[in-house]
Design a protein around this motif. Structure first.
Motif, PDB file in Angstrom:
ATOM      1  N   LYS A 125       0.843  -1.204   0.000  1.00 38.32           N
ATOM      2  CA  LYS A 125       0.000   0.000   0.000  1.00 38.32           C
ATOM      3  C   LYS A 125       0.879   1.256   0.000  1.00 38.32           C
ATOM      4  CE  LYS A 125      -2.843  -1.475   3.385  1.00 38.32           C
ATOM      5  NZ  LYS A 125      -3.938  -1.334   4.359  1.00 38.32           N
ATOM      6  N   TYR A 128       2.373   1.433  -3.712  1.00 37.42           N
ATOM      7  CA  TYR A 128       1.631   1.370  -4.984  1.00 37.42           C
ATOM      8  C   TYR A 128       0.203   1.919  -4.966  1.00 37.42           C
ATOM      9  CZ  TYR A 128       5.391  -1.854  -6.270  1.00 37.42           C
ATOM     10  OH  TYR A 128       6.604  -2.418  -6.526  1.00 37.42           O
ATOM     11  N   THR A 129      -0.362   2.153  -3.820  1.00 33.69           N
ATOM     12  CA  THR A 129      -1.785   2.541  -3.821  1.00 33.69           C
ATOM     13  C   THR A 129      -1.925   4.016  -3.403  1.00 33.69           C
ATOM     14  OG1 THR A 129      -2.200   1.866  -1.546  1.00 33.69           O
ATOM     15  CG2 THR A 129      -2.450   0.168  -3.246  1.00 33.69           C
ATOM     16  N   PRO A 130      -3.063   4.605  -3.672  1.00 37.25           N
ATOM     17  CA  PRO A 130      -3.200   6.054  -3.416  1.00 37.25           C
ATOM     18  C   PRO A 130      -3.136   6.434  -1.934  1.00 37.25           C
ATOM     19  CG  PRO A 130      -5.007   5.227  -4.805  1.00 37.25           C
ATOM     20  CD  PRO A 130      -4.265   4.037  -4.312  1.00 37.25           C
ATOM     21  N   GLU A 131      -3.538   5.516  -1.063  1.00 36.03           N
ATOM     22  CA  GLU A 131      -3.637   5.942   0.335  1.00 36.03           C
ATOM     23  C   GLU A 131      -2.282   5.951   1.043  1.00 36.03           C
ATOM     24  OE1 GLU A 131      -4.720   2.754  -0.571  1.00 36.03           O
ATOM     25  OE2 GLU A 131      -4.764   1.474   1.210  1.00 36.03           O
TER      26      GLU A 131
END
Lengths: 115, 186
Positions: free
Chosen positions: A82, A85-88
């Motif tokens: 996370k 790679y993820t927005p949050e």
């Protein structure tokens, strides 16, 4: 890899204590991963060109050797994914004392086993 | 969605029917599968992670694939993925209330005897709500009810049986009780 795992552990604690959840979670995962990866290399369980990825192999090794820490190790890897790679953003409070304690156990166990 | 990801999603959805679930790619580890579960209570995060580990053991006992929990608690879901928030308790209760009315009508047998009730319920969208509820909250308890109550908007599992049952229904005058507002069942 023991020295590196210990350095990474210190970095993780520094980052988490200074409100850096994203980077702290990454370094915490890597402090455990580096110990497992060192063990895997030493025992010939992973070599460059291995058909499985290094994180996948490390996950399987933790599951086999330290079953009690397996779920927490997976969680740490998830936090690292996370963070990368993820927005949050990973919050500091998501890196719970339970996860930190398990990361410590994994790092210490595999550093000792790898000696 | 291939059969593997479908199986994983279904296994997780069975345990957490109200949460949004998404199979996610792990960019640098193609053999690992990210299991995104959204809107999880903070104190349930590890419980969900343990469930995912058990699903991994069940589906991949040979270790051929690995599951990685990508769990978003309520705070993260609200901030970054508001569209993935689970329904609010008040909304669930409202749906349950409508379901309870429908179920009561079925239980008193009046609904089963009047084909007109079907279309009325369909217009009020009780049946679609009922389908949703029977698929999510209370599948075991209401499976019999689902057989009876999904003749027009049914899914593939209940469709044939429900259609069969609805054809057998005798046409009688609806009992007025079937249309009265009923309190939520205890």
């Amino acid at each position: 890899m023991e020295h590196k795992a210990n350095l990474t552990w210190d970095e993780a604690n520094f980052l988490l204590n200074n409100g850096k959840g994203n980077s702290g979670a990454q370094r915490l995962y890597y402090s455990a991963f580096q110990a497992v990866h060192g063990f895997a290399q030493k025992k010939g369980l992973w070599t460059p060109g291995h058909k499985k990825g290094k994180h996948e192999v490390a996950k399987a090794i933790v599951k086999e050797h330290l079953r009690d820490c397996s779920v927490a190790y997976n969680m740490l890897f998830g936090l690292r994914v996370k963070a990368d790679y993820t927005p949050e953003e990973v919050r500091v409070d998501e890196v719970t004392t339970h996860l930190i304690a398990r990361a410590k156990s994994v790092r210490e166990y595999f550093c000792n086993q790898g000696k | 969605m291939d059969s593997t990801t479908g199986q994983i999603k279904e296994a997780v959805a069975t345990l957490y029917p109200l949460n949004f679930i998404q199979i996610e790619e792990i960019p640098d580890e193609p053999n690992l599968i990210g299991v995104g579960v959204y809107g999880v209570e903070k104190n349930q995060v590890m419980v969900v992670a343990e469930s995912i580990a058990k699903i991994e053991d069940t589906l991949f006992p040979d270790g051929s694939r690995g599951l990685i929990p990508l769990i978003r608690d309520i705070e993260t879901t609200q901030q970054y993925y508001p569209e993935c928030m689970p329904p609010r308790p008040a909304d669930v209760m409202a749906q349950l209330d409508r379901l309870a009315r429908l179920w009561r009508a079925v239980a008193t047998d009046s609904l089963l005897q009047d084909a007109g009730c079907w279309s009325q319920l369909a217009q009020e969208e009780c049946i679609s709500d009922y389908g949703l509820m029977s698929e999510t909250l209370l599948p075991a308890h209401f499976s019999v009810g689902a057989t009876w109550c999904l003749p027009t908007r049914c899914d593939s599992r209940y469709g044939n049986i429900a259609s069969e049952q609805s054809r057998r229904l005798p046409h009688k005058q609806a009992s007025p009780a079937a249309n009265e507002p009923l309190a939520l069942a205890a």
